[in-house]
Every structure is written in structure tokens, then in C-alpha cells.
Scaffold this motif. Sequence first.
Motif, PDB file in Angstrom:
ATOM      1  N   LYS A   1       0.830  -1.207   0.000  1.00 38.20           N
ATOM      2  CA  LYS A   1       0.000   0.000   0.000  1.00 38.20           C
ATOM      3  C   LYS A   1       0.864   1.256   0.000  1.00 38.20           C
ATOM      4  O   LYS A   1       0.564   2.233  -0.687  1.00 38.20           O
ATOM      5  CB  LYS A   1      -0.886   0.021   1.244  1.00 38.20           C
ATOM      6  N   ARG A   2       1.931   1.186   0.848  1.00 39.17           N
ATOM      7  CA  ARG A   2       2.790   2.369   0.957  1.00 39.17           C
ATOM      8  C   ARG A   2       3.444   2.679  -0.396  1.00 39.17           C
ATOM      9  O   ARG A   2       3.476   3.822  -0.850  1.00 39.17           O
ATOM     10  CB  ARG A   2       3.858   2.138   2.029  1.00 39.17           C
ATOM     11  N   ALA A   3       3.924   1.608  -1.029  1.00 38.47           N
ATOM     12  CA  ALA A   3       4.576   1.782  -2.324  1.00 38.47           C
ATOM     13  C   ALA A   3       3.605   2.358  -3.342  1.00 38.47           C
ATOM     14  O   ALA A   3       3.959   3.235  -4.141  1.00 38.47           O
ATOM     15  CB  ALA A   3       5.119   0.438  -2.804  1.00 38.47           C
ATOM     16  N   ASP A   4       2.388   1.901  -3.230  1.00 42.60           N
ATOM     17  CA  ASP A   4       1.349   2.366  -4.138  1.00 42.60           C
ATOM     18  C   ASP A   4       1.137   3.864  -4.001  1.00 42.60           C
ATOM     19  O   ASP A   4       1.060   4.612  -4.984  1.00 42.60           O
ATOM     20  CB  ASP A   4       0.063   1.622  -3.799  1.00 42.60           C
ATOM     21  N   ARG A   5       1.037   4.289  -2.710  1.00 41.61           N
ATOM     22  CA  ARG A   5       0.799   5.711  -2.449  1.00 41.61           C
ATOM     23  C   ARG A   5       1.983   6.556  -2.887  1.00 41.61           C
ATOM     24  O   ARG A   5       1.825   7.652  -3.412  1.00 41.61           O
ATOM     25  CB  ARG A   5       0.512   5.931  -0.960  1.00 41.61           C
ATOM     26  N   GLU A   6       3.182   5.955  -2.681  1.00 42.84           N
ATOM     27  CA  GLU A   6       4.386   6.678  -3.072  1.00 42.84           C
ATOM     28  C   GLU A   6       4.402   6.880  -4.590  1.00 42.84           C
ATOM     29  O   GLU A   6       4.733   7.937  -5.084  1.00 42.84           O
ATOM     30  CB  GLU A   6       5.613   5.884  -2.625  1.00 42.84           C
ATOM     31  N   ARG A   7       4.016   5.820  -5.227  1.00 46.77           N
ATOM     32  CA  ARG A   7       4.005   5.867  -6.688  1.00 46.77           C
ATOM     33  C   ARG A   7       3.020   6.918  -7.186  1.00 46.77           C
ATOM     34  O   ARG A   7       3.251   7.615  -8.149  1.00 46.77           O
ATOM     35  CB  ARG A   7       3.617   4.473  -7.212  1.00 46.77           C
ATOM     36  N   LYS A   8       1.928   7.014  -6.510  1.00 48.16           N
ATOM     37  CA  LYS A   8       0.923   7.994  -6.910  1.00 48.16           C
ATOM     38  C   LYS A   8       1.324   9.419  -6.548  1.00 48.16           C
ATOM     39  O   LYS A   8       0.605  10.366  -6.862  1.00 48.16           O
ATOM     40  CB  LYS A   8      -0.401   7.684  -6.213  1.00 48.16           C
ATOM     41  N   GLY A   9       2.430   9.566  -5.800  1.00 44.78           N
ATOM     42  CA  GLY A   9       2.881  10.904  -5.403  1.00 44.78           C
ATOM     43  C   GLY A   9       2.134  11.477  -4.225  1.00 44.78           C
ATOM     44  O   GLY A   9       2.004  12.684  -4.080  1.00 44.78           O
ATOM     45  N   LEU A  10       1.587  10.599  -3.397  1.00 44.76           N
ATOM     46  CA  LEU A  10       0.816  11.099  -2.256  1.00 44.76           C
ATOM     47  C   LEU A  10       1.684  11.362  -1.039  1.00 44.76           C
ATOM     48  O   LEU A  10       1.333  12.138  -0.173  1.00 44.76           O
ATOM     49  CB  LEU A  10      -0.276  10.090  -1.888  1.00 44.76           C
ATOM     50  N   ILE A  11       2.815  10.677  -0.969  1.00 41.87           N
ATOM     51  CA  ILE A  11       3.662  10.855   0.204  1.00 41.87           C
ATOM     52  C   ILE A  11       4.618  12.011  -0.010  1.00 41.87           C
ATOM     53  O   ILE A  11       5.050  12.676   0.911  1.00 41.87           O
ATOM     54  CB  ILE A  11       4.401   9.535   0.519  1.00 41.87           C
ATOM     55  N   ASN A  12       4.849  12.302  -1.244  1.00 43.48           N
ATOM     56  CA  ASN A  12       5.785  13.357  -1.587  1.00 43.48           C
ATOM     57  C   ASN A  12       4.993  14.585  -2.027  1.00 43.48           C
ATOM     58  O   ASN A  12       4.188  14.475  -2.935  1.00 43.48           O
ATOM     59  CB  ASN A  12       6.669  12.858  -2.727  1.00 43.48           C
ATOM     60  N   PRO A  13       5.123  15.733  -1.512  1.00 45.56           N
ATOM     61  CA  PRO A  13       5.959  16.120  -0.370  1.00 45.56           C
ATOM     62  C   PRO A  13       5.408  15.623   0.965  1.00 45.56           C
ATOM     63  O   PRO A  13       4.208  15.376   1.057  1.00 45.56           O
ATOM     64  CB  PRO A  13       5.892  17.651  -0.428  1.00 45.56           C
ATOM     65  N   PRO A  14       6.279  15.512   1.981  1.00 42.66           N
ATOM     66  CA  PRO A  14       5.801  15.022   3.290  1.00 42.66           C
ATOM     67  C   PRO A  14       4.769  15.967   3.908  1.00 42.66           C
ATOM     68  O   PRO A  14       4.679  17.139   3.527  1.00 42.66           O
ATOM     69  CB  PRO A  14       7.065  14.964   4.140  1.00 42.66           C
ATOM     70  N   ARG A  15       4.030  15.449   4.886  1.00 44.62           N
ATOM     71  CA  ARG A  15       2.910  16.232   5.447  1.00 44.62           C
ATOM     72  C   ARG A  15       3.366  17.529   6.113  1.00 44.62           C
ATOM     73  O   ARG A  15       2.632  18.483   6.202  1.00 44.62           O
ATOM     74  CB  ARG A  15       2.157  15.382   6.476  1.00 44.62           C
ATOM     75  N   SER A  16       4.637  17.485   6.607  1.00 45.28           N
ATOM     76  CA  SER A  16       5.112  18.670   7.302  1.00 45.28           C
ATOM     77  C   SER A  16       5.483  19.778   6.324  1.00 45.28           C
ATOM     78  O   SER A  16       5.596  20.931   6.702  1.00 45.28           O
ATOM     79  CB  SER A  16       6.323  18.290   8.155  1.00 45.28           C
ATOM     80  N   HIS A  17       5.646  19.408   5.063  1.00 50.97           N
ATOM     81  CA  HIS A  17       6.064  20.399   4.070  1.00 50.97           C
ATOM     82  C   HIS A  17       4.939  21.372   3.777  1.00 50.97           C
ATOM     83  O   HIS A  17       3.766  21.005   3.828  1.00 50.97           O
ATOM     84  CB  HIS A  17       6.492  19.658   2.793  1.00 50.97           C
ATOM     85  N   GLU A  18       5.308  22.605   3.449  1.00 51.06           N
ATOM     86  CA  GLU A  18       4.235  23.587   3.269  1.00 51.06           C
ATOM     87  C   GLU A  18       3.474  23.388   1.966  1.00 51.06           C
ATOM     88  O   GLU A  18       2.353  23.838   1.816  1.00 51.06           O
ATOM     89  CB  GLU A  18       4.794  25.008   3.355  1.00 51.06           C
ATOM     90  N   ASP A  19       4.094  22.679   1.017  1.00 47.12           N
ATOM     91  CA  ASP A  19       3.389  22.392  -0.235  1.00 47.12           C
ATOM     92  C   ASP A  19       2.450  21.198  -0.129  1.00 47.12           C
ATOM     93  O   ASP A  19       1.721  20.896  -1.070  1.00 47.12           O
ATOM     94  CB  ASP A  19       4.396  22.094  -1.349  1.00 47.12           C
ATOM     95  N   SER A  20       2.488  20.527   1.023  1.00 47.80           N
ATOM     96  CA  SER A  20       1.696  19.312   1.170  1.00 47.80           C
ATOM     97  C   SER A  20       0.212  19.617   1.036  1.00 47.80           C
ATOM     98  O   SER A  20      -0.277  20.635   1.520  1.00 47.80           O
ATOM     99  CB  SER A  20       1.985  18.695   2.532  1.00 47.80           C
TER     100      SER A  20
END
Lengths: 571, 153
Positions: free
Chosen positions: B26-45
Motif C-alpha cells: 500500500k505504501r509503495a502504491d501511495r508513493e508511486r501515486k505521489g501522495l507521500i511526496n511532499p511530506p505532510r510537514s512540508h508547506e506544499d503538502s
Amino acid sequence: MSLTISPKDSELLLKDKNILQESVLDKYRTAGQVTQTALKYVTGLINQSYHFGKEPRLTIPELCILGDSFMIARLEQFYKNKVNERGIAFPTAIDVDSVAQGWSPEMDDVENIQSRNKNSPLESTVTGILRAGDLVKITLGVHIDGYTSQVSHTMVIYPPGPQPQGPLLGGKADAVAAGHIAMESVVSLLACALTPEKLPNALNDGSRSVQGKAIRLVVDTIARSYDCCVVPGSRVRRIRRFLAGQNEGIVAEREFKGVVWTESHQEEQLVSNTGITDNQEIALRTKNSVTSETAVPSDDFTVKAGEVYLIDIRMCPQSELDKKGLVTLQDVDPYTGKSHKNDLVARSGAYVRDYAHSYHLKLKTARQLLTKIDRQGVYPFKLSHVSQVFPLDVNGSSEQWASLKKDLKSYRLGMSEITNNYLCVETPIRLTKWVPWDHLLKSTNQNGTLSFDATAPLSLPGHEVPLPKLGVSSLKLKSIVNSCPESKLLPISRESSTVLLCGADVSSNGGRPELLRITGGSKTCQASWIHSKFELNSQDPVVQSIFQLAQLTEDRRFGISIRETQPMREH
Amino acid sequence: MPSKNSVNKPKLTENLRHKNHALARKRADRERKGLINPPRSHEDSKSGQARSESVDLYLKGAPQGSAVTTKTLSKKCQQKIERNMKYAEKRKLLTDVQAKLENEMDVEDENQTKEENKRSVKDAFWSALEDTQSSANLCQEGQGTTLGGPIYP
């Protein structure tokens, strides 16, 4: 914590038993009679010892125990085996000058008090021997079946001689005058509740009834005219069976009805002319109305026929002070070696049983003592009351004093366990203290009202914070009083009296409603000879109505009728 | 093969392995979709915000560099987005006007009121202390008051 009582029982205990009918009236009257006679007896003893120079002179602890003995001996004659409880409602307390309440030391405490208070300014209190110029407040009370009568009277000690050489002058005289006049005026104002059409206009807010606000207005006006301050702890309150104000601050009383004077009222009076909004006051009131509205004293009540009132007024003179200040009460504790200056170190003589607590006592003496204490009921008691030799005889041998001291020794041991486990609460001794306002204003108060004084006894619900506008808590006030170099002890006068508002149905006056004054009055509580330089300003509309009240009480035919309970003839 | 509930089956190791595997997928899936990047703490999140592929395409255009994509924006969808944005603009104008009205009503800062209130209380006390006139209604000109007489009551 509140006790759960079935509505049927509470209806019976709080309502039905408090209806003024002939049997209840008779109990009140008898209790009042005993109280009046006891007051006469104690004043007689003081006169004998200090004015007519009879030897040996009785000291304060001896006078207290003799007063109590007299009350018990007199009560023996009445309602024997007819009521479950009768006895002393307020042990005889003899407060001198600055002592505001509760000075009734035991016989075995005399040495302790004298050795711990070597440099105390309260010399008469410490030595137990009264001196000329002292204001002596005698307070005592008796109950029969819970129907309570209480009296306080201020007496002036003159230099010994066949009669006083001259009147007392100065600040103390102002206080006595203000206390006496306030007492008489409030009694006649309460009597107006029976015949509201005779109420003077300035005291009538249009409702044609006696309101709490009117009582406060009258007392405050008189105090102001004599440059006095109404001492916190003064009150005019309704009393009921077993609820005579003896447990104020220990038990929150539902449906409290009465006017009380606290530090916050002085604060309010000071800033009332400057037009600041009282946000905090409103906040306080709304908060209370949600929780336990009826336990919080407020002035919004109407005096009604069929009620019994306790009037307890203390006045303290301010003419000798160069600044404006706050008058407050300081609790006396028994601990030596404190860092601040101590005016008095003493343990209190009277205790109140707290029935809300339960604990299995370990000491045998403590258990035995508690059994005896439980027989005393809900009223304050002294350890000597449970002694074998009690009641003492005034002319008895000196052996009775020795055996009393011996009894007290074992009671002290038991009592320490009882009080340590909160089964009994000490009724505090309090001193009247004055602190200048500027000192209060300049002091830092970081915690505001958040600091909480767990040891503060006897604060009424809703009045826990003494100065709500300034945000000074009782803990802070205590430390300010202790630390302020300018704070002073002030002498006070005290008058208290119990009055019954008898409607037309129970009145003995041929169907006319009348006020029955069961304690105090002209026979026992005459004012001592004093002269104050102040007088009531007859231009003031409130003062005019006070004069009207005085006239109404003298008018037998068209005025208000007040009947006084007389003391018994010869003891 | 032993069933899932069999006594003999090593439950813990198997199940944990399976669970970790699933979570990793699941994590890899979300990463692939670009959901984890940028991280939640980032202001662009954009975490926690409403997510729409078509709006992203409309605002940012097609992703650069990748040869094949399934993300498309139809003409109809584009028109809808345009219309919605027009309405959103109008709504924003309306709230701005309202906010302005409220600001004009002099709503003070709470702390400031408290502080000022305290100061006014103290000022009132000081002015009451300095006021020496109020004690002037004492009546001293007359005979004074005498109670009692030359007896011991």
C-alpha cells in the motif's frame, strides 16, 4: 458532599418543624429566657469582680466555664425528658477589644497562653484579667430541641468604684454607639415586615416589604455616620431548627436567607462612586445560579412573617486611622516559631462535630470521648462540657477546678486524634485586622484568584474570594496581612440578638402581629456609658427613616409592637 | 495444507509477514501515486485537502517527462472547472465584504480588554483612595451621641 434525605423527611424537618406555633414558640421563649439570665449572670460576675472589687477576681477562662455551667444548670429545670436535645448552643465566649470571635479558653490552657504570648498587644486576653477601658464582648447561647437563641453584648470596663466616673470616649465609644443603634434599628426594621404599611419610605423600594437591601442600607448608613466599618462576619440571617449559623462555612446551608458582610462589600463600597463596571460580580452571580443558588447569600430576599432571625452586628471604629483601609479577620493558630509577627498564639476552645466524616479511631480515649461528643449534637462544645465535674458551682471548692484540669488532660489526647481525622473542626479564634488599601494595591498578585487556601475555615459559599474586583484570594490576603508593617489590630463592638416574627395567629398581643425579641433588649443589653463625638445626620433621608423606626417602636398604639423576653428573676 | 485456523500453523510469523507485506504494498502504491511526496510537514503538502486529478491537470497541465499517462482532462470537465472557479471567486468577494464589516465593529482583542479592565479597576481604587471628600458627611457639629448613664448595666 451532601447527605441524602428523603423528601418527606426534609419536608418535616425543614418546613413543618419550623412553623411558629405555640409549642415551638414556647421552646424559643424558654431558650431565650435562659440565655438572657445567663448573660445577666456573666455581666453580674464581671461587675462584681472588676467594678465592685470583690476578691478573688475571676479571669476570662473562669468566667467562660461559669457561664456555661450556669446555662446547663438552668436548662435542667426545663423540658426534662420532653425533648431529645437541649443544651448550650454557643459556649460562653468573652472577646476583649480586637478579638472578633471565639475566645473561650479552657482552664488548662492558661499557662500555655501566657508563656507563648509574652509580648502580645492583647494583654487582657492573654492574662485573662480585664482592664479599665476594655470592650468586652460576651457571647452565649442556648437551644431547646434545636430552637436556638443567641446573644452578644458589648460591655465597657470602667475603673473600679461604686459607679462609673465618666463615659468612655474615642473610637471605642463610636463602635459601641454604632453597634447599639444598628441593632435597635434592624430589630424595628424586621418588625416592619409584619406590618409593611408602616415601613418608612426611604427603605421601601416599592414592593411594600422588608428587603435584604434595606437591612444593609440601614446598617451601612449607621456605620458610616459613626465613622465605623461593619466587620466581616456580621450578618442578619434567618435561622431554623438546628440551623442557627453555628456551622457556617463547615456545612453549606441550602436556602440561606440573609445579609452578610464580607471584605468584598467594603471593596464595593470604596469603588462604588467611581463608576467602574462590576463584570466580575456578574460573572460570579451567573456561575452560582447554575450550581447551588440557594446556598449563596445574596440581598435579594424578603423578610416574611413566621421566620426567626439572628442579628449579629460587629462594628469597628476608623476615626483614629489616617488612611483608608480594609478591615478583615485573621485566624489565630496554635503554632509558635512563625516567621511573621504574631499577635496571639492560642488554640481554640470550642469544636464542632462534623458528621460528614467517618473514621475508626485507634485510641480508646478518643473513642470514649467521641461517644460523649456525639451526645452534644451539632452545636459547638468545649472539652470541659463533657467532664464529670461539669456543671461547676461558682461557690464550690477549689477541688472542682483541679479535677476539671485532670479530666481535660486525657480529653486532649483523645481530641487530637479526633481533630486530626476531621471528625471535629475547631471553631476559629479571629482577630480584627486593618490593612491600608494602598498596600493591597501595590502588592504583586501573580496567581490572581487561582490560589486556593485549603485551611481557610468558615468562608460562605460564593464568598470564597475576599476581594473579587482586585482579584485577591484569601491566601494572598492572609499573607498581605501578615507581611504589611502598617497592619493594625482594631477594637470592635458586637451586638447580637435573636428575634421571632410572630404573625397574628400566634401573637400573644390580642391578635396583633408582633416581634418577639427573645434575647437582648433593654433589660439585659443596655449600652454602657459612652459618648461619641459623632451623631446621625438628620438631613439624610435614610437617617430620617431610622428615626421614624425608633418613633414607631415607642408608639404603643399605632406603632410596631416589639415584645422582649425578660431574664428570670433571681439565680 | 493446513487451514488458516489449524493448530499446527505458525500463526504469528505468517500473519505478521503477510500484514507487513500488505502494508508495504500500500505504501509503495501511495508513493508511486505521489501522495507521500511532499511530506505532510512540508508547506506544499496537500494532505487533508480535497484532491482532484482533473483540477490538478487544469492548473498544472499534463505531467512532464513521462511517456504514457492515463490522466486526461476532457473538454466538458474543463468547462465545469472554469465555471466553478468563477463562482468561487464571487463567493470569496462576498466573504471579504462581510469580514470587512465585522472588522469595522470594533471587536477588541480579548487579552487587551482584560488588561485594560484590570488597569481601570486599579485606577478606580486609586482615585477612590485619593478622594477625601466622601468622608465629609460625618456629622460632628452637634452634641454627639451619649448612650447609657452612670450605672454599671
